[in-house]
Motif scaffolding. Structure first.
Motif, mmCIF file in Angstrom:
data_model
loop_
_atom_site.group_PDB
_atom_site.id
_atom_site.type_symbol
_atom_site.label_atom_id
_atom_site.label_comp_id
_atom_site.label_asym_id
_atom_site.label_seq_id
_atom_site.Cartn_x
_atom_site.Cartn_y
_atom_site.Cartn_z
ATOM 1 N N VAL A 22 0.904 -1.413 -0.135
ATOM 2 C CA VAL A 22 0.043 -0.069 0.039
ATOM 3 C C VAL A 22 0.841 1.146 -0.077
ATOM 4 C CG1 VAL A 22 -1.715 1.297 1.394
ATOM 5 C CG2 VAL A 22 -1.841 -1.206 1.316
ATOM 6 N N HIS A 23 0.744 1.988 -0.990
ATOM 7 C CA HIS A 23 1.387 3.065 -1.285
ATOM 8 C C HIS A 23 1.093 4.056 -0.290
ATOM 9 C CE1 HIS A 23 2.383 7.111 -3.489
ATOM 10 N NE2 HIS A 23 3.158 6.617 -4.211
ATOM 11 N N PRO A 24 1.811 5.173 0.190
ATOM 12 C CA PRO A 24 1.447 6.247 1.260
ATOM 13 C C PRO A 24 0.261 7.103 0.606
ATOM 14 C CG PRO A 24 3.907 6.314 0.621
ATOM 15 C CD PRO A 24 3.348 5.314 -0.237
ATOM 16 N N GLU A 25 -0.101 7.092 -0.580
ATOM 17 C CA GLU A 25 -1.360 7.794 -0.920
ATOM 18 C C GLU A 25 -2.610 7.093 -0.427
ATOM 19 O OE1 GLU A 25 -1.383 8.043 -5.232
ATOM 20 O OE2 GLU A 25 -1.628 5.731 -5.518
ATOM 21 N N GLY A 26 -2.469 5.621 -0.211
ATOM 22 C CA GLY A 26 -3.747 5.087 0.355
ATOM 23 C C GLY A 26 -3.334 4.522 1.787
ATOM 24 N N ALA A 27 -2.505 5.296 2.528
ATOM 25 C CA ALA A 27 -2.162 4.906 3.812
ATOM 26 C C ALA A 27 -3.215 4.983 4.845
ATOM 27 C CB ALA A 27 -1.048 5.624 4.484
ATOM 28 N N ALA A 28 -4.174 6.112 4.830
ATOM 29 C CA ALA A 28 -5.273 6.548 5.450
ATOM 30 C C ALA A 28 -6.243 5.265 5.436
ATOM 31 C CB ALA A 28 -6.093 7.706 5.098
ATOM 32 N N ARG A 29 -6.568 4.424 4.522
ATOM 33 C CA ARG A 29 -7.391 3.316 4.483
ATOM 34 C C ARG A 29 -6.882 2.174 5.050
ATOM 35 N NH1 ARG A 29 -7.778 6.191 -0.494
ATOM 36 N NH2 ARG A 29 -6.531 4.303 -1.580
ATOM 37 N N TRP A 30 -5.516 2.009 5.579
ATOM 38 C CA TRP A 30 -4.864 0.888 6.166
ATOM 39 C C TRP A 30 -5.863 0.416 7.378
ATOM 40 C CZ3 TRP A 30 -1.246 -2.506 4.654
ATOM 41 C CH2 TRP A 30 -0.708 -3.540 5.696
ATOM 42 N N ASP A 31 -6.122 -1.050 7.323
ATOM 43 C CA ASP A 31 -6.768 -1.505 8.404
ATOM 44 C C ASP A 31 -6.431 -2.926 8.386
ATOM 45 O OD1 ASP A 31 -8.188 -2.853 6.515
ATOM 46 O OD2 ASP A 31 -10.192 -1.459 6.673
ATOM 47 N N GLY A 32 -7.128 -3.811 9.458
ATOM 48 C CA GLY A 32 -6.625 -5.170 9.375
ATOM 49 C C GLY A 32 -7.149 -5.958 8.053
ATOM 50 N N GLY A 33 -8.463 -5.530 7.647
ATOM 51 C CA GLY A 33 -8.515 -6.168 6.468
ATOM 52 C C GLY A 33 -7.645 -5.889 4.999
ATOM 53 N N THR A 34 -7.114 -4.910 5.255
ATOM 54 C CA THR A 34 -6.016 -4.626 4.224
ATOM 55 C C THR A 34 -4.694 -5.543 4.709
ATOM 56 O OG1 THR A 34 -6.470 -2.428 4.082
ATOM 57 C CG2 THR A 34 -4.275 -2.895 3.170
ATOM 58 N N ARG A 35 -4.423 -5.825 5.861
ATOM 59 C CA ARG A 35 -3.074 -6.667 6.085
ATOM 60 C C ARG A 35 -3.542 -7.971 5.685
ATOM 61 N NH1 ARG A 35 -1.125 -9.996 9.564
ATOM 62 N NH2 ARG A 35 0.801 -9.606 10.311
ATOM 63 N N ARG A 36 -4.809 -8.247 5.847
ATOM 64 C CA ARG A 36 -4.972 -9.790 5.467
ATOM 65 C C ARG A 36 -5.093 -10.044 4.032
ATOM 66 N NH1 ARG A 36 -8.759 -8.813 9.995
ATOM 67 N NH2 ARG A 36 -10.278 -8.305 8.691
ATOM 68 N N ALA A 37 -5.374 -9.182 3.468
ATOM 69 C CA ALA A 37 -5.543 -9.379 1.928
ATOM 70 C C ALA A 37 -4.041 -9.343 1.542
ATOM 71 C CB ALA A 37 -6.268 -7.965 1.170
ATOM 72 N N LEU A 38 -3.292 -8.525 1.869
ATOM 73 C CA LEU A 38 -2.048 -8.514 1.505
ATOM 74 C C LEU A 38 -0.972 -9.909 1.872
ATOM 75 C CD1 LEU A 38 -0.285 -4.852 2.259
ATOM 76 C CD2 LEU A 38 -0.899 -6.131 0.220
ATOM 77 N N LEU A 39 -1.306 -10.194 3.035
ATOM 78 C CA LEU A 39 -0.881 -11.514 3.541
ATOM 79 C C LEU A 39 -1.236 -12.688 2.825
ATOM 80 C CD1 LEU A 39 0.498 -12.892 5.811
ATOM 81 C CD2 LEU A 39 -1.476 -13.206 7.087
ATOM 82 N N ASP A 40 -2.475 -12.704 2.249
ATOM 83 C CA ASP A 40 -2.957 -13.682 1.223
ATOM 84 C C ASP A 40 -2.285 -13.653 -0.123
ATOM 85 O OD1 ASP A 40 -4.896 -15.683 0.450
ATOM 86 O OD2 ASP A 40 -5.676 -14.324 -1.040
ATOM 87 N N LEU A 41 -1.970 -12.351 -0.776
ATOM 88 C CA LEU A 41 -1.078 -12.147 -1.868
ATOM 89 C C LEU A 41 0.246 -12.716 -1.791
ATOM 90 C CD1 LEU A 41 -2.302 -8.592 -2.861
ATOM 91 C CD2 LEU A 41 -2.445 -10.607 -4.398
ATOM 92 N N CYS A 42 0.715 -12.494 -0.554
ATOM 93 C CA CYS A 42 2.238 -12.984 -0.196
ATOM 94 C C CYS A 42 2.480 -14.557 -0.449
ATOM 95 C CB CYS A 42 2.658 -12.530 0.925
ATOM 96 S SG CYS A 42 2.809 -10.554 1.193
ATOM 97 N N ARG A 43 1.272 -15.223 -0.334
ATOM 98 C CA ARG A 43 1.415 -16.566 -0.496
ATOM 99 C C ARG A 43 1.476 -17.078 -1.900
ATOM 100 N NH1 ARG A 43 -3.297 -16.279 3.481
ATOM 101 N NH2 ARG A 43 -2.213 -16.935 5.486
ATOM 102 N N HIS A 44 1.368 -16.062 -2.756
ATOM 103 C CA HIS A 44 1.513 -16.455 -4.553
ATOM 104 C C HIS A 44 3.071 -16.475 -4.516
ATOM 105 C CE1 HIS A 44 0.948 -16.504 -8.689
ATOM 106 N NE2 HIS A 44 -0.080 -16.883 -8.426
ATOM 107 N N PRO A 45 3.414 -17.604 -5.298
ATOM 108 C CA PRO A 45 4.967 -17.429 -5.679
ATOM 109 C C PRO A 45 5.401 -16.502 -6.580
ATOM 110 C CG PRO A 45 3.535 -19.367 -6.854
ATOM 111 C CD PRO A 45 2.642 -18.616 -5.902
ATOM 112 N N ARG A 46 4.582 -15.814 -7.359
ATOM 113 C CA ARG A 46 5.030 -14.793 -7.953
ATOM 114 C C ARG A 46 5.311 -13.370 -7.257
ATOM 115 N NH1 ARG A 46 4.846 -14.827 -13.797
ATOM 116 N NH2 ARG A 46 5.099 -16.980 -14.339
ATOM 117 N N VAL A 47 4.716 -13.334 -6.172
ATOM 118 C CA VAL A 47 4.806 -12.155 -5.408
ATOM 119 C C VAL A 47 6.154 -12.339 -4.515
ATOM 120 C CG1 VAL A 47 3.890 -10.832 -3.394
ATOM 121 C CG2 VAL A 47 2.221 -11.698 -5.175
ATOM 122 N N ARG A 48 7.299 -11.366 -4.784
ATOM 123 C CA ARG A 48 8.355 -11.534 -4.312
ATOM 124 C C ARG A 48 8.894 -10.520 -3.396
ATOM 125 N NH1 ARG A 48 9.155 -16.280 -4.740
ATOM 126 N NH2 ARG A 48 11.281 -16.043 -4.193
#
Length: 257
Positions: free
Chosen positions: A62-88
């Motif tokens: 999440v770029h600084p421009e979207g930082a105000a929307r950071w929440d637990g749901g955002t974190r969980r979504a990123l964590l899910d993306l990180c499980r993909h082998p192309r996310v490095r």
């Protein structure tokens, strides 16, 4: 031969000719790309494109421009993306003081994503615009040296470069190194250890001098390689091999630890 370690080929500005831009990159010797997300939705779009092409990888963050929307749901979504082998990598994340984004929100999201990177063991891609002191301080305080990464579009001086290097980060060098008035960045390029340099375009932004005023694209990373080669007294081929190897190591491709 060349690795563009920061681009946004999934950006809408490529909707009309994305396949052609990718083909031009291949023709220019660009064999690998890192598509960098600026939000969860943007990272998902990048991943959809990466899955269609060999040698294309993703940084999710999440770029600084979207930082105000950071929440637990955002974190969980990123964590899910990180499980993909192309996310490095986790990125691009950081601070931007050029625009009037709420600074407290920026810092909160930045710290949270450094912690996430440490949790999942992925390097960071750092956005730093007019915020050098605070970016480096937070990286140090949050133990970002545990994962390292890339200081994207590096624009500070040698003292800041040394602090970043001490944390295990590489410097991302893009089109600005070709600008006639950017002697300060060229001085940094001459000093940085060879194993801490990577090339990038940040396309569609920051076109090199030879294409100034045009939409930037991954093929133009060749101009960056040529400028770095001239500053360091190396051949184009040496810079291409060196920086591509650095990118692969940082992103742990080819089985690199």
């Amino acid at each position: 031969m060349l690795f563009d370690t920061h681009c946004h080929l999934h950006h809408p500005r490529f909707d009309a000719d994305r396949a052609e831009a990718l083909a031009r990159a291949r023709e220019a010797g660009v064999t690998r790309l890192l598509l960098v997300g600026t939000s969860v939705e943007d990272a998902r779009a990048a991943l959809e494109l990466a899955e269609q092409h060999k040698g294309v990888f993703v940084a999710a963050g999440v770029h600084p421009e979207g930082a105000a929307r950071w929440d637990g749901g955002t974190r969980r979504a990123l964590l899910d993306l990180c499980r993909h082998p192309r996310v490095r990598a986790i990125g691009e994340v950081g601070l931007d003081y050029h625009w009037d984004y709420p600074r407290a929100d920026q810092e909160r999201a930045f710290r949270a994503q450094i912690r996430l990177a440490r949790e999942v063991g992925l390097p960071l891609v750092i956005h730093d615009r007019d915020a050098h002191a605070d970016v480096l301080r937070i990286l140090e305080e949050e133990g970002a040296g545990e994962v390292g990464g890339i200081l994207h579009c590096f624009s500070a001086g040698w003292p800041e470069a040394e602090r970043g290097l001490s944390l295990g980060f590489a410097l991302g060098i893009g089109g600005p190194v070709t600008y006639p008035r950017n002697d300060a960045l060229r001085a940094v390029v001459r000093q940085v250890p060879a194993d801490r340099l990577v090339l990038e375009t940040d396309s569609p932004y920051l076109a090199p001098q030879a294409r100034r005023g045009q939409r930037n694209e991954p093929a133009f990373v060749r101009f960056v390689a040529e400028a770095v080669a001239a500053e360091r007294g190396l051949s184009f081929e040496e810079v291409a091999r060196l920086t591509s190897g650095n990118g692969a190591r940082i992103l742990r491709l080819d089985g690199a630890p």
